[in-house]
Scaffold this active site. Structure first.
Site, PDB file in Angstrom:
ATOM      1  N   GLY A  75       0.513  -1.086  -0.240  1.00 59.93           N
ATOM      2  CA  GLY A  75       0.157  -0.327   0.089  1.00 59.93           C
ATOM      3  C   GLY A  75       0.792   1.386   0.062  1.00 59.93           C
ATOM      4  O   GLY A  75       0.255   2.298   0.131  1.00 59.93           O
ATOM      5  N   TRP A  77       2.718   3.162  -2.021  1.00 55.87           N
ATOM      6  CA  TRP A  77       1.817   4.132  -3.592  1.00 55.87           C
ATOM      7  C   TRP A  77       0.839   4.672  -3.220  1.00 55.87           C
ATOM      8  O   TRP A  77       0.275   5.347  -3.875  1.00 55.87           O
ATOM      9  CB  TRP A  77       1.953   3.756  -5.366  1.00 55.87           C
ATOM     10  CG  TRP A  77       3.227   3.051  -5.746  1.00 55.87           C
ATOM     11  CD1 TRP A  77       4.696   2.743  -4.755  1.00 55.87           C
ATOM     12  CD2 TRP A  77       3.402   2.776  -7.092  1.00 55.87           C
ATOM     13  NE1 TRP A  77       5.622   3.309  -5.905  1.00 55.87           N
ATOM     14  CE2 TRP A  77       5.352   2.718  -6.930  1.00 55.87           C
ATOM     15  CE3 TRP A  77       3.083   3.080  -7.885  1.00 55.87           C
ATOM     16  CZ2 TRP A  77       5.691   2.969  -7.976  1.00 55.87           C
ATOM     17  CZ3 TRP A  77       3.697   2.828  -9.165  1.00 55.87           C
ATOM     18  CH2 TRP A  77       5.019   2.461  -8.941  1.00 55.87           C
ATOM     19  N   ASP A 130      -4.329  -5.334  -5.476  1.00 55.85           N
ATOM     20  CA  ASP A 130      -3.426  -7.199  -5.366  1.00 55.85           C
ATOM     21  C   ASP A 130      -4.033  -8.166  -4.776  1.00 55.85           C
ATOM     22  O   ASP A 130      -5.125  -8.218  -4.732  1.00 55.85           O
ATOM     23  CB  ASP A 130      -2.376  -6.204  -4.146  1.00 55.85           C
ATOM     24  CG  ASP A 130      -1.093  -6.694  -4.420  1.00 55.85           C
ATOM     25  OD1 ASP A 130      -0.363  -5.858  -4.765  1.00 55.85           O
ATOM     26  OD2 ASP A 130      -0.913  -7.850  -4.272  1.00 55.85           O
ATOM     27  N   ASP A 176       3.173  -1.082 -10.302  1.00 53.80           N
ATOM     28  CA  ASP A 176       4.318  -1.559 -10.295  1.00 53.80           C
ATOM     29  C   ASP A 176       3.789  -3.045 -10.556  1.00 53.80           C
ATOM     30  O   ASP A 176       5.061  -3.939  -9.362  1.00 53.80           O
ATOM     31  CB  ASP A 176       4.378  -1.207  -8.841  1.00 53.80           C
ATOM     32  CG  ASP A 176       5.863  -1.220  -8.300  1.00 53.80           C
ATOM     33  OD1 ASP A 176       5.999  -0.901  -9.710  1.00 53.80           O
ATOM     34  OD2 ASP A 176       5.516  -1.356  -6.608  1.00 53.80           O
ATOM     35  N   LYS A 217      -6.343  26.398 -18.833  1.00 52.24           N
ATOM     36  CA  LYS A 217      -4.959  25.778 -19.228  1.00 52.24           C
ATOM     37  C   LYS A 217      -4.810  24.696 -19.046  1.00 52.24           C
ATOM     38  O   LYS A 217      -3.733  23.760 -19.325  1.00 52.24           O
ATOM     39  CB  LYS A 217      -4.144  26.909 -20.176  1.00 52.24           C
ATOM     40  CG  LYS A 217      -3.806  27.694 -20.457  1.00 52.24           C
ATOM     41  CD  LYS A 217      -4.647  28.122 -21.854  1.00 52.24           C
ATOM     42  CE  LYS A 217      -5.049  28.984 -22.010  1.00 52.24           C
ATOM     43  NZ  LYS A 217      -5.943  29.115 -23.852  1.00 52.24           N
TER      44      LYS A 217
END
Length: 270
Positions: A75, A77, A130, A176, A217
Site C-alpha cells: 500500500g 503507492w 492486489d 507496479d 490551461k
C-alpha cells in the site's frame, strides 16, 4: 520495536540469511515501519515520490480525481496518492521534496522528519488492486483479486464509478505489478510483457483522454506509469503500443524499469 533475530534463530540460519537479518536490522525504513503503523509501508513509496517530483508533479494536480493503483500491496503507492488527494496529511510536502535528497540518500533523516500522517477529508476516488490483502488507507478502495482475471476490469470500473467520477474513468493508472521471479530470463520477460499487455488493454477502455481546460490551461488525466523489465521485447512493446498512443513518454530512472506515459490520445490500438 527492535528488529533482532533471537538466539535460537542465530544458531539455525545460514550465514547468508544471518547477513540479510543484519542488513534489515540496520535499514532505517524497516525500523520505521516496525515502529509506526502510520509510516510509508514500502520503500517504493519514496520511488513514486521521486518520479512525481522529477516529472512535473503529475500526482499533485488539483484536477486529478480518479487513480488506479495496480499491484498495490502493501500500500505504499496508495498512501502517496491518498496524501496527494488530501485524504491524509502529507508526510512530505512538494517543497520538502524539492530540498530532500534523492531516493537512497540520507534515509534516516528523511524518515525522522516525514514519517507519519493524520486523516483528513480528501477528494476523488483511489482504487488499489492486489492478490494480497491491503490494510485500510483513508480514501482508498481496495480490491483483493487477480488483476489478470477476466472479472478484474469490471470490478475496478465499478469501484471507480462514484458521484464525483460518474464516467468511471481513471485520470492516472499506476502499475507496479511484477510476476514472481522464476530464475528463467525468457519466462520472466514473457510474464512481464503479459502484465504490460493487460494493463494497456485496461488503459484503452478506462483512461481519460488527456484534455486541456480552456480557461486555466491545465491538463487533466491520460497518465500511465508502467513497470517493465529491460529487454528488446519490452522495447518492441513500447514502440508498438505506447509511443503511438501517448504524446509524451519518458523512462523514469530506477533500478527497475518504469515508463511514464502522458497525454493518452484515446487511440483504439489492438
Amino acid at each position: 520495536m527492535s528488529f533482532r533475530p533471537s538466539g535460537i534463530l542465530k544458531k539455525n540460519i545460514s550465514s547468508s540469511s544471518r547477513s540479510w537479518l543484519v542488513r534489515q536490522s540496520r535499514d532505517p525504513f524497516v525500523k520505521q515501519r516496525l515502529a509506526s503503523a502510520t509510516s510509508y509501508r514500502s520503500r517504493s513509496a519514496f520511488k513514486l515520490l521521486e518520479i512525481d517530483k522529477n516529472w512535473g508533479r503529475f500526482l499533485s494536480r488539483d484536477e486529478i480525481c480518479a487513480v488506479v493503483d495496480l499491484g498495490a500491496a502493501p500500500g505504499g503507492w496508495s498512501q502517496v496518492v491518498a496524501e496527494k488527494l488530501g485524504w491524509i496529511n502529507p508526510a512530505m510536502s512538494d517543497e520538502d521534496m524539492d530540498i530532500a535528497p534523492n531516493f537512497g540518500l540520507n534515509e534516516s533523516a528523511r524518515i525522522d522528519k516525514f514519517g507519519s500522517w493524520s486523516s483528513t477529508a480528501g477528494r476523488g476516488v483511489i482504487v488499489a488492486v492486489d492478490l494480497l490483502s491491503i490494510a485500510p488507507i483513508p480514501g482508498v478502495h481496495t480490491l483483493q483479486m487477480n488483476f489478470l482475471s477476466p472479472q478484474a476490469a469490471g470490478a475496478v470500473k465499478t469501484a471507480l464509478s462514484t458521484p464525483e467520477n460518474p464516467s468511471g474513468m481513471a485520470d492516472i493508472i499506476l502499475s507496479d505489478m511484477a510476476a514472481n521471479f522464476s530464475g528463467n530470463r525468457v519466462r520472466d520477460v514473457e510474464s512481464s510483457l503479459d502484465i504490460c499487455h493487460s494493463v494497456f488493454r485496461f488503459a484503452k477502455d478506462n483512461l481519460h483522454v488527456a484534455t486541456t481546460n480552456a480557461r486555466t490551461k491545465k491538463r487533466r488525466g491520460g497518465i500511465l506509469l508502467l513497470k517493465h523489465f529491460e529487454h528488446p521485447l519490452s522495447k518492441g512493446f513500447r514502440e508498438e503500443y505506447l509511443d503511438p498512443n501517448f504524446n509524451s513518454l519518458s523512462r523514469a530512472e530506477s533500478a527497475e524499469g518504469y515508463w511514464l506515459c502522458r497525454e493518452w490520445k484515446g487511440t483504439r490500438s489492438r
